[in-house]
Design an enzyme around this catalytic site. Structure first.
Site, PDB file in Angstrom:
ATOM      1  N   LYS A 193       0.851  -1.194   0.000  1.00 16.62           N
ATOM      2  CA  LYS A 193       0.000   0.000   0.000  1.00 16.62           C
ATOM      3  C   LYS A 193       0.880   1.236   0.000  1.00 16.62           C
ATOM      4  O   LYS A 193       1.571   1.528   0.972  1.00 16.62           O
ATOM      5  CB  LYS A 193      -0.916   0.057   1.214  1.00 16.62           C
ATOM      6  N   THR A 247       6.083   6.476  14.647  1.00 18.92           N
ATOM      7  CA  THR A 247       6.203   5.571  15.790  1.00 18.92           C
ATOM      8  C   THR A 247       4.833   5.223  16.348  1.00 18.92           C
ATOM      9  O   THR A 247       4.586   4.080  16.758  1.00 18.92           O
ATOM     10  CB  THR A 247       7.078   6.213  16.874  1.00 18.92           C
ATOM     11  N   GLU A 398       9.270  14.952  16.685  1.00 18.79           N
ATOM     12  CA  GLU A 398       9.711  14.957  15.299  1.00 18.79           C
ATOM     13  C   GLU A 398       8.843  15.940  14.506  1.00 18.79           C
ATOM     14  O   GLU A 398       7.658  15.689  14.271  1.00 18.79           O
ATOM     15  CB  GLU A 398       9.611  13.544  14.715  1.00 18.79           C
TER      16      GLU A 398
END
Length: 799
Positions: A193, A247, A398
């Site tokens: 995907k 994550t 992040e």
């Protein structure tokens, strides 16, 4: 029109547009939308919910793709399963020819793919043309070679089966190559995907696969959002899941497939340190920052987003960085003179903007390039923060945009403390002209990839992947191919007989038969930090042996005992740093001292498990041989030097995880304990072992052997008690970096679920029975490979 003499003085760029007419023609021909690619054909689009694909630089709709449904995923998996038999049975040479053809055809259409990737993603044509697409071809060439050699180089391994792969939007075609190339080389089939934001190069890649005659069903592509990805990962007939992304999503996938026996690799987020020492080439390091955080608009999981500069040169370095930032050009990604393109979507731009505003609100000073942004499109001016604290949001989260944070340090030790002060561990960059210092830092930083005086270097021959919450597993190189292979011995393990329920009772046992062996009563305690310690709860349970007789008591360990053991193991970090030869000597000495007590342990095995004297002698002898095997391997399980970029030495180092949890089965209580603990400590790990819950006295009798064998305190810790209760505590502990579990099917599921917190590496037996006496099942390099994680260190040489 500007005069040449003026241009030479100002060095201003003129426009250098890249023609996209061929791509536009392709898009126009498919203006009704693209379908899924299943069983070698594209599906229709009639009656489907279609998702728009938007050019983030122009905000125009490029194409439409279908939202994948459960039925679409079922059809793709069914096609992949049907194709697996023939594809996996092809010779490596035959598979290599297909991969080679893919690489050649990518090269033949290199400019088409570069332009399409730029329009779809927003990154500059310079990056797609010079970095992304050449690396895509490189990966297929490289893995064509592995396909050719796989039978000889990976003897005893076979393909996993049907692989479900979910890739992100930041490197759309390159991430496809990273996953598809090794999967096909190993003999697997794939259901992939692409990201719903950037699916177009995957569609063009599928057309290449048709063009070169790849057998139908070997590669299948299903489009859609996160729900489609979840359907692929959770599908009952998927054997392996590979995911690159955040994550948070990686943690959801780990929990989703726990207990399914699917193989899993995760390449997740990062907050990578970029460390600059006083003796570094500062101008080179400034260019390194450009490549570390402003490359690909900062949408790079391994971006050097935390700049750490030694105090003595910080002011100078930041001044140079600000001046260099003024020269960056941001604009039309199809203009070959642009340095920075568009953020992938308006939604991602909003996220980046929000985090930057939060950084300013928390007291950070933002230095930003003085550029005029295009009136249309998702553009953001590159920059970096100063005056931030390690606990600031922008230092911890992040951002995934062209914004770094910059702080200072005084000493190498402080630099390491700051660098490792993160839940991530994907990459790091070290800048120093002192090679000894640079290599020392590379060894100490917790990251799967370290670049010295360079950054964002990639090659198919070198593994890429992280530590900690940056995921586990590797992509690329020899280590990456293991992710798509299964050990034949594990596949053949039979399902163990169901275990009788066991819960240690704290009350005295007066109804059973008491075995009077003679001598003074012994108190079996836990073994923590090199010392015998009473269980924190103060409880013990009766241990029954041959004929159901009570032969002693063992402590009932608790959460506090596990915590104490983990703390002791963490403090024994020097074991990971001693030479492999020294570790080998300790293991040999352990074997020597255990051999001296052969009669005692053989008698205890008979008394504890009820086996014959002959069987006990066989188990003991096998335990000694296993100790010597891992002592021998301690200084022989080496890393490698990968052949990557010219004028680079790329070192693949086998590093210990650090603190490991090891949960042992009931059967063969001495041999199984030795077989699991020894490879871990031979590689430099420190362990907390949960021995056989039914026969713990074998382990408690080892304490004095360990004491007299120079095993440093904290290297081996042993906590007795209820296996699965203690295993859950170990799996949930964030200081434990890896856990091995040998027990029940339900226990294996529990361990994988409980490990989601810090995404530790797990190796569980899923209720299958090893023959511990069989060297093919009970020992080997597979144990050593699973006791280590590979760190790739890129070292340039020359002037």
């Amino acid at each position: 029109m500007a005069k040449i003499k003026d241009i030479l003085r100002t060095m201003e760029y003129g426009p250098a547009p890249e023609s996209n007419s061929d791509v536009q023609q392709w898009l126009t021909a498919n203006k009704s939308g693209f379908g899924h690619f299943i069983n070698g054909k594209f599906t229709g689009t009639d009656g489907r919910d279609m998702l728009p694909v938007i050019n983030p630089a122009t905000e125009e709709t490029l194409a439409k793709i279908p939202q994948g449904t459960a039925a679409d995923v079922d059809a793709a998996v069914k096609a992949a399963r049907a194709a697996f038999g023939k594809w996996s049975k092809l010779s490596g040479h035959e598979r290599a020819k297909y991969l080679y053809a893919i690489a050649r055809h990518i090269q033949k259409r290199e400019r088409f793919f570069s332009i399409l990737e730029t329009m779809d993603n927003g990154k500059t044509i310079r990056e797609t043309r010079d970095i992304d697409i050449p690396l895509v071809a490189r990966h297929f060439y490289h893995h064509a070679g592995w396909a050719e050699m796989i039978d000889s180089e990976f003897e005893g391994f076979s393909p996993v089966g049907v692989c479900g792969q979910v890739i992100p939007w930041n490197f759309p075609l390159l991430m496809l190559a990273w996953k598809v190339a090794p999967a096909l080389a190993a003999g697997n089939t794939v259901v992939l995907k692409p990201a719903d934001l950037t699916p177009l190069t995957a569609i063009a890649f599928a057309e290449v696969c048709v063009e070169i005659g790849l057998p139908a069903g070997v590669l299948n592509i299903v489009h859609g959002d996160g729900a489609t990805g979840a359907a692929i990962c959770g599908h009952a007939d998927i054997d392996k899941v590979a995911f690159t992304g955040s994550t948070e999503v990686g943690r959801v996938i780990r929990e989703q497939i726990a207990g399914s026996e699917k193989k899993l690799s995760l390449e997740l987020g990062g907050k990578s340190p970029f460390i600059v020492f006083e003796d570094a080439d500062l101008d080179g390091a400034v260019e390194g920052v450009v490549d570390a955080i402003w490359f690909n608009q900062g949408e790079v999981c391994c971006a050097g987003s935390r700049i750490l500069v030694q105090e003595g040169v910080a002011e100078t370095f930041f001044g140079k960085l600000k001046k260099r930032m003024e020269t960056l050009r941001i604009g039309d990604p199809l203009d070959k003179t642009m340095d920075i393109g568009a953020i992938v979507s308006a939604k991602q731009l909003k996220r980046v903007t929000g985090l930057v505003e939060q950084g300013k609100a928390e007291g950070g000073t933002l230095w930003q390039a003085p550029v005029k942004l295009p009136a249309k499109g998702s553009f953001f001016a590159p920059g970096f923060f100063t005056d931030v604290e390690p606990a600031s949001t922008v230092c911890e989260v992040e951002i995934f945009g062209p914004v770094a944070v910059a702080t200072t340090f005084r000493t190498p030790d402080e630099a390491i403390a700051l660098a490792n002060n993160t839940r991530y561990g994907l990459a790091a960059s070290v800048w120093s002209e002192n090679i000894n210092l640079a290599l020392d830092m590379a060894a100490r930083v917790k990251a799967g990839v370290v670049w010295i005086n360079s950054t964002n270097m990639f090659d198919a021959a070198a593994g890429f992947g992280g530590y900690r919450e940056s995921g586990f597993g590797r992509e690329g190189g020899r280590e990456g191919l293991y992710e798509y292979l299964s050990a034949d011995w594990e596949k053949r393990l039979p399902v163990a007989k169901a275990e009788a329920p066991f819960k240690p009772a704290a009350t005295p046992e007066i109804s059973g038969k008491i075995a009077h062996i003679g001598g003074i009563d012994r108190t079996a305690k836990n073994y923590v930090g090199g010392k015998q310690a009473r269980p924190d709860g103060g409880y013990s349970y009766s241990v029954t042996g041959k004929g159901g007789a009570i032969i002693g008591e063992a402590g009932i360990g608790s959460r506090k005992d596990i915590r104490n053991a983990v703390e002791a193991a963490a403090k024994a970090g020097s074991w990971s740093g001693v030479t492999a030869h020294n570790r080998a000597q300790v293991l040999y000495y352990f074997g020597e001292n255990l051999e001296a007590r052969r009669a005692e342990f053989e008698a205890l095995l008979v008394e504890s498990t009820g086996v014959s004297a002959k069987a006990a002698a066989e188990e003991f002898a096998a335990s000694i041989r296993r100790i010597f095997y891992y002592a021998a391997q301690a200084d022989k399980y080496d890393g490698a030097v990968h052949g990557t970029k010219s004028r680079h030495v790329t070192l693949a180092m086998n590093e210990p995880f650090g603190v490991m949890g090891i949960v042992c089965p009931n059967e063969m209580p001495l041999l199984s304990l030795i077989s699991l603990v020894l490879p871990a400590i031979a590689m430099g790990n420190r362990v907390i072992a949960i021995p056989s819950q039914r026969h713990p006295l074998i382990a408690t009798n080892l304490y004095q052997v360990l004491d007299t064998s120079d095993v440093p305190g904290g290297v081996i810790n042993i906590v007795t008690g209820e296996r699965d209760l203690l295993a859950k505590t170990l799996a949930e502990h964030d200081e434990v970096a890896a856990i091995w579990y040998s027990g029940s099917k339900d226990g294996s599921t529990m361990v994988e679920n409980a490990s989601c917190g810090n995404l530790k590496t797990t190796w569980v037996n899923n209720g299958r029975q090893r023959d511990w006496l069989n060297a093919a099942q009970g020992q080997g390099r597979d144990y050593l490979r699973r006791a280590t994680q590979v760190k790739n260190i890129w070292v340039p040489y020359g002037e």
